[in-house]
Design a protein around this motif. Structure first.
Motif, PDB file in Angstrom:
ATOM      1  N   ALA A 122       0.815  -1.215   0.000  1.00  0.00           N
ATOM      2  CA  ALA A 122       0.000   0.000   0.000  1.00  0.00           C
ATOM      3  C   ALA A 122       0.849   1.265   0.000  1.00  0.00           C
ATOM      4  CB  ALA A 122      -0.924  -0.010   1.218  1.00  0.00           C
ATOM      5  N   THR A 123       1.970   1.246   0.708  1.00  0.00           N
ATOM      6  CA  THR A 123       2.771   2.460   0.890  1.00  0.00           C
ATOM      7  C   THR A 123       3.656   2.760  -0.310  1.00  0.00           C
ATOM      8  OG1 THR A 123       2.815   2.137   3.294  1.00  0.00           O
ATOM      9  CG2 THR A 123       4.523   3.546   2.357  1.00  0.00           C
ATOM     10  N   LEU A 124       4.304   1.740  -0.870  1.00  0.00           N
ATOM     11  CA  LEU A 124       5.347   1.968  -1.871  1.00  0.00           C
ATOM     12  C   LEU A 124       4.897   2.800  -3.069  1.00  0.00           C
ATOM     13  CD1 LEU A 124       7.113  -1.515  -1.713  1.00  0.00           C
ATOM     14  CD2 LEU A 124       8.148   0.689  -1.136  1.00  0.00           C
ATOM     15  N   PRO A 125       3.754   2.526  -3.701  1.00  0.00           N
ATOM     16  CA  PRO A 125       3.380   3.351  -4.856  1.00  0.00           C
ATOM     17  C   PRO A 125       3.233   4.830  -4.505  1.00  0.00           C
ATOM     18  CG  PRO A 125       2.022   1.378  -4.739  1.00  0.00           C
ATOM     19  CD  PRO A 125       2.766   1.465  -3.442  1.00  0.00           C
ATOM     20  N   ASN A 126       2.663   5.110  -3.337  1.00  0.00           N
ATOM     21  CA  ASN A 126       2.426   6.495  -2.928  1.00  0.00           C
ATOM     22  C   ASN A 126       3.711   7.196  -2.504  1.00  0.00           C
ATOM     23  OD1 ASN A 126      -0.717   6.747  -2.867  1.00  0.00           O
ATOM     24  ND2 ASN A 126      -0.271   4.773  -1.920  1.00  0.00           N
ATOM     25  N   ALA A 127       4.550   6.482  -1.753  1.00  0.00           N
ATOM     26  CA  ALA A 127       5.802   7.091  -1.295  1.00  0.00           C
ATOM     27  C   ALA A 127       6.759   7.321  -2.452  1.00  0.00           C
ATOM     28  CB  ALA A 127       6.451   6.211  -0.227  1.00  0.00           C
ATOM     29  N   LEU A 128       6.821   6.379  -3.401  1.00  0.00           N
ATOM     30  CA  LEU A 128       7.689   6.562  -4.567  1.00  0.00           C
ATOM     31  C   LEU A 128       7.223   7.734  -5.439  1.00  0.00           C
ATOM     32  CD1 LEU A 128       8.242   2.825  -5.524  1.00  0.00           C
ATOM     33  CD2 LEU A 128      10.048   4.458  -4.894  1.00  0.00           C
ATOM     34  N   ALA A 129       5.918   8.046  -5.358  1.00  0.00           N
ATOM     35  CA  ALA A 129       5.387   9.183  -6.105  1.00  0.00           C
ATOM     36  C   ALA A 129       5.623  10.506  -5.381  1.00  0.00           C
ATOM     37  CB  ALA A 129       3.893   8.983  -6.352  1.00  0.00           C
ATOM     38  N   GLY A 130       6.227  10.460  -4.198  1.00  0.00           N
ATOM     39  CA  GLY A 130       6.542  11.678  -3.467  1.00  0.00           C
ATOM     40  C   GLY A 130       5.472  12.156  -2.521  1.00  0.00           C
ATOM     41  N   ARG A 131       4.415  11.354  -2.331  1.00  0.00           N
ATOM     42  CA  ARG A 131       3.335  11.759  -1.439  1.00  0.00           C
ATOM     43  C   ARG A 131       3.775  11.689   0.016  1.00  0.00           C
ATOM     44  NH1 ARG A 131      -1.988  11.028  -2.723  1.00  0.00           N
ATOM     45  NH2 ARG A 131      -2.295  12.004  -0.680  1.00  0.00           N
ATOM     46  N   ASP A 132       3.246  12.566   0.861  1.00  0.00           N
ATOM     47  CA  ASP A 132       3.358  12.401   2.299  1.00  0.00           C
ATOM     48  C   ASP A 132       2.501  11.199   2.696  1.00  0.00           C
ATOM     49  OD1 ASP A 132       4.937  14.617   2.350  1.00  0.00           O
ATOM     50  OD2 ASP A 132       3.705  15.770   3.749  1.00  0.00           O
ATOM     51  N   VAL A 133       2.985  10.431   3.674  1.00  0.00           N
ATOM     52  CA  VAL A 133       2.318   9.184   4.047  1.00  0.00           C
ATOM     53  C   VAL A 133       2.097   9.149   5.552  1.00  0.00           C
ATOM     54  CG1 VAL A 133       2.567   6.671   4.204  1.00  0.00           C
ATOM     55  CG2 VAL A 133       3.215   7.862   2.100  1.00  0.00           C
ATOM     56  N   LEU A 134       0.894   8.761   5.947  1.00  0.00           N
ATOM     57  CA  LEU A 134       0.588   8.465   7.339  1.00  0.00           C
ATOM     58  C   LEU A 134       0.250   6.984   7.401  1.00  0.00           C
ATOM     59  CD1 LEU A 134      -0.067   9.107  10.281  1.00  0.00           C
ATOM     60  CD2 LEU A 134      -2.355   9.835   9.534  1.00  0.00           C
ATOM     61  N   GLY A 135       1.132   6.185   7.985  1.00  0.00           N
ATOM     62  CA  GLY A 135       0.953   4.741   8.028  1.00  0.00           C
ATOM     63  C   GLY A 135       0.664   4.254   9.427  1.00  0.00           C
ATOM     64  N   ARG A 136      -0.352   3.434   9.549  1.00  0.00           N
ATOM     65  CA  ARG A 136      -0.690   2.850  10.848  1.00  0.00           C
ATOM     66  C   ARG A 136      -0.404   1.354  10.771  1.00  0.00           C
ATOM     67  NH1 ARG A 136      -5.662   0.920  13.388  1.00  0.00           N
ATOM     68  NH2 ARG A 136      -5.546   1.247  15.644  1.00  0.00           N
ATOM     69  N   ALA A 137       0.611   0.920  11.491  1.00  0.00           N
ATOM     70  CA  ALA A 137       1.007  -0.483  11.427  1.00  0.00           C
ATOM     71  C   ALA A 137       1.808  -0.836  12.665  1.00  0.00           C
ATOM     72  CB  ALA A 137       1.841  -0.755  10.176  1.00  0.00           C
ATOM     73  N   ARG A 138       1.611  -2.041  13.145  1.00  0.00           N
ATOM     74  CA  ARG A 138       2.352  -2.478  14.328  1.00  0.00           C
ATOM     75  C   ARG A 138       3.782  -2.832  13.950  1.00  0.00           C
ATOM     76  NH1 ARG A 138       2.580  -8.217  15.658  1.00  0.00           N
ATOM     77  NH2 ARG A 138       2.007  -9.452  13.854  1.00  0.00           N
ATOM     78  N   THR A 139       4.631  -2.962  14.967  1.00  0.00           N
ATOM     79  CA  THR A 139       5.994  -3.401  14.718  1.00  0.00           C
ATOM     80  C   THR A 139       5.980  -4.819  14.159  1.00  0.00           C
ATOM     81  OG1 THR A 139       6.163  -4.225  16.986  1.00  0.00           O
ATOM     82  CG2 THR A 139       6.925  -1.992  16.586  1.00  0.00           C
ATOM     83  N   GLY A 140       6.922  -5.089  13.260  1.00  0.00           N
ATOM     84  CA  GLY A 140       6.995  -6.412  12.661  1.00  0.00           C
ATOM     85  C   GLY A 140       6.128  -6.589  11.434  1.00  0.00           C
ATOM     86  N   SER A 141       5.506  -5.502  10.940  1.00  0.00           N
ATOM     87  CA  SER A 141       4.607  -5.624   9.793  1.00  0.00           C
ATOM     88  C   SER A 141       5.306  -5.338   8.467  1.00  0.00           C
ATOM     89  CB  SER A 141       3.422  -4.668   9.955  1.00  0.00           C
ATOM     90  OG  SER A 141       3.874  -3.327  10.049  1.00  0.00           O
ATOM     91  N   GLY A 142       6.607  -4.997   8.501  1.00  0.00           N
ATOM     92  CA  GLY A 142       7.329  -4.720   7.272  1.00  0.00           C
ATOM     93  C   GLY A 142       7.475  -3.252   6.947  1.00  0.00           C
ATOM     94  N   LYS A 143       7.323  -2.388   7.972  1.00  0.00           N
ATOM     95  CA  LYS A 143       7.374  -0.949   7.742  1.00  0.00           C
ATOM     96  C   LYS A 143       8.721  -0.472   7.216  1.00  0.00           C
ATOM     97  CE  LYS A 143       5.939   0.005  11.974  1.00  0.00           C
ATOM     98  NZ  LYS A 143       7.263   0.463  12.349  1.00  0.00           N
ATOM     99  N   THR A 144       9.812  -1.090   7.641  1.00  0.00           N
ATOM    100  CA  THR A 144      11.131  -0.561   7.306  1.00  0.00           C
ATOM    101  C   THR A 144      11.329  -0.456   5.799  1.00  0.00           C
ATOM    102  OG1 THR A 144      12.060  -1.441   9.357  1.00  0.00           O
ATOM    103  CG2 THR A 144      13.610  -0.824   7.622  1.00  0.00           C
ATOM    104  N   LEU A 145      10.990  -1.496   5.066  1.00  0.00           N
ATOM    105  CA  LEU A 145      11.107  -1.410   3.613  1.00  0.00           C
ATOM    106  C   LEU A 145      10.013  -0.528   3.016  1.00  0.00           C
ATOM    107  CD1 LEU A 145      12.155  -4.933   2.289  1.00  0.00           C
ATOM    108  CD2 LEU A 145      13.577  -2.930   2.759  1.00  0.00           C
ATOM    109  N   ALA A 146       8.873  -0.440   3.690  1.00  0.00           N
ATOM    110  CA  ALA A 146       7.785   0.394   3.179  1.00  0.00           C
ATOM    111  C   ALA A 146       8.222   1.851   3.057  1.00  0.00           C
ATOM    112  CB  ALA A 146       6.555   0.274   4.081  1.00  0.00           C
TER     113      ALA A 146
END
Length: 462
Positions: free
Chosen positions: A47-71
């Protein structure tokens, strides 16, 4: 896919992707993903990668261990590639609440930074500020930092943030819990106002909302439900034990096969119980804020490598640490609030794996702990157990320790005595210190007998 599109009607989110090949990633990054076995994006990444690569500001809600680091990490690195940093002037910044999480994020992103020819450095407390200043003077495009140390370097004029184009706040709720928000806002006021911002948090309370309103511009809002994810991939058990048997029960759980993290409330209790476990033949080490940062790093590395199998910790270890194949977390001391429970439990069942969380309670704690777990969105059944019983083994894999002291621990009664002392202050209501209420003379005598037997086993080398 459990990720939800933007709630902002002005600019809808781009649709999630099913594969990394759908993204406009550099060939070197795609090849490295394949080489590292990263085949399919996790929901928050998709969900995050297409928007972040497009330069959008992102507000992500996710627990630890969900893969946020690469997101957040892949877009930050890809969008920074080709932009050379001047001395003391990084181009991208990742803020995290703890030293351990900073090192973990840096380790995860460093291979991708190398193939993109980006220089990445880590800026945290507890390590040489002179060396960190030298790395910034030489030039680093990407900085992974804790707020306090970064502000120190800015104050010393060893770092300036006016060239930072992309800023990430990871575990923003933990930064708020730890009292770092003033330092975070000081930093955000210094980075480029027209830059990209990404904020990730397990919860979006009022403090985090204030950051979002002040610093994110029309963010795409993406969520991986932390409570649903936790319930789906974890088993949660409350084990009721008699106060006199708590010591032996925790020891047998620690002696199980596989990695386990055990949480106690204080640094002193952690040290005492660790000394007892090592004297009993369990390969355990302590982790808490009273240890130096190099020692904490070495302890985590030994735990990751399997050289030790039990990490005995205060809540410092609940803040963002990732170790693969931790299938059991034990709350020897119940957590103080629902957030602490979720942070502790987040050390297992990471990135789609399964795991269990076990909380030990004495009878007068049971109602408070069950209520606390209900507030965390978790319903459990309480099971009454005793050390040595088959039911304890079935739930936790518990077994009797070998009794052969681990190298470096004293083969005497001292470990058992100190370990027992770590438990005599337990039996408290979560968040309320004190000794177990109205312990009977019979229970006290039973406890002394259990400790004496344990000491005898240690002396005999059994």
């Amino acid at each position: 896919m459990n990720a939800f599109a933007s709630q902002d009607p002005r600019t809808p989110a781009l649709p999630p992707v099913a594969a990394f090949d759908e993204l406009d990633l550099p060939v070197a990054v795609r090849e490295l993903l394949t080489e590292l076995g990263v085949a399919t994006p996790f929901p928050i990444q998709a969900a995050t990668l297409p928007n972040a690569l497009a330069g959008r500001d992102v507000l992500g809600r996710a627990r630890t261990g969900s893969g946020k680091t690469l997101a957040f990490g892949l877009p930050l690195l890809v969008r920074t590639a080709g932009r050379r940093a001047e001395s003391r002037a990084p181009r991208a910044l990742i803020l995290v609440p703890t030293r351990e999480l900073a090192q973990q994020v840096a380790d995860a992103l460093l291979p991708y930074a190398r193939v993109l020819k980006l220089r990445l450095t880590t800026v945290v407390g507890g390590l040489s500020i002179g060396r960190q200043a030298a790395a910034l003077r030489e030039g680093a495009e990407v900085v992974v930092a804790t707020p306090g140390r970064l502000n120190d370097l800015v104050a010393r004029k060893d770092c300036r943030l006016d060239r930072v184009d992309i800023t990430v706040l990871d575990e923003a709720d933990q930064m708020a819990d730890l009292g770092f928000l003033d330092q975070v806002t000081e930093i955000l006021d210094l980075v480029r106002p027209d830059g990209q911002r990404m904020l990730f948090s397990a919860t979006l309370d009022s403090d985090v909302d204030q950051l979002v309103e002040r610093y994110l511009d029309d963010p795409v809002r993406l969520s991986v439900d932390p409570s649903a994810a936790a319930v789906a991939t974890m088993e949660h058990h409350v084990l009721q034990v008699h106060g006199a048997d708590r010591f032996a029960t925790a020891t047998e759980i620690a002696a199980r096969d596989g990695r386990v993290i055990m949480f106690l409330a204080t640094k002193a209790a952690v040290d005492r119980f660790t000394a007892h476990l090592r004297g009993s033949g369990v390969r355990a080490e302590a982790l808490h804020g009273g240890k130096s940062q190099p020692l904490r790093n070495r302890t985590l590395e030994r735990f990751r490598s399997g050289e030790i199998t039990v990490l005995v910790a205060t809540d410092v270890a609940a803040r963002g640490i990732h170790v693969d194949q931790v299938d059991l977390v034990v709350n020897v001391d119940p957590p103080a609030d629902p957030k602490d429970y979720l942070h502790r439990g987040g050390r297992t069942a990471r990135a789609g794996e399964s795991g269990s969380v076990v909380t030990l309670v004495v009878p007068d704690q049971r109602k408070d702990v069950v209520r606390l777990l209900g507030d965390a969105g978790i319903r459990v059944r309480v099971t009454q157990v005793r050390s040595g019983e088959a039911e304890l083994t079935r739930i936790t894999g518990a077994r009797k320790p070998s009794g052969v002291p681990v190298e470096g621990s004293a083969p005497s009664t001292e470990g058992a005595k100190r370990g027992g002392a770590a438990f005599r202050g337990m039996g408290t209501v979560p968040g309320k210190p004190g000794r177990a209420k109205n312990e009977s003379r019979r229970a006290a005598e039973a406890r002394k007998t259990a400790e004496a037997r344990q000491a005898a086993r240690i002396r005999k080398g059994r």
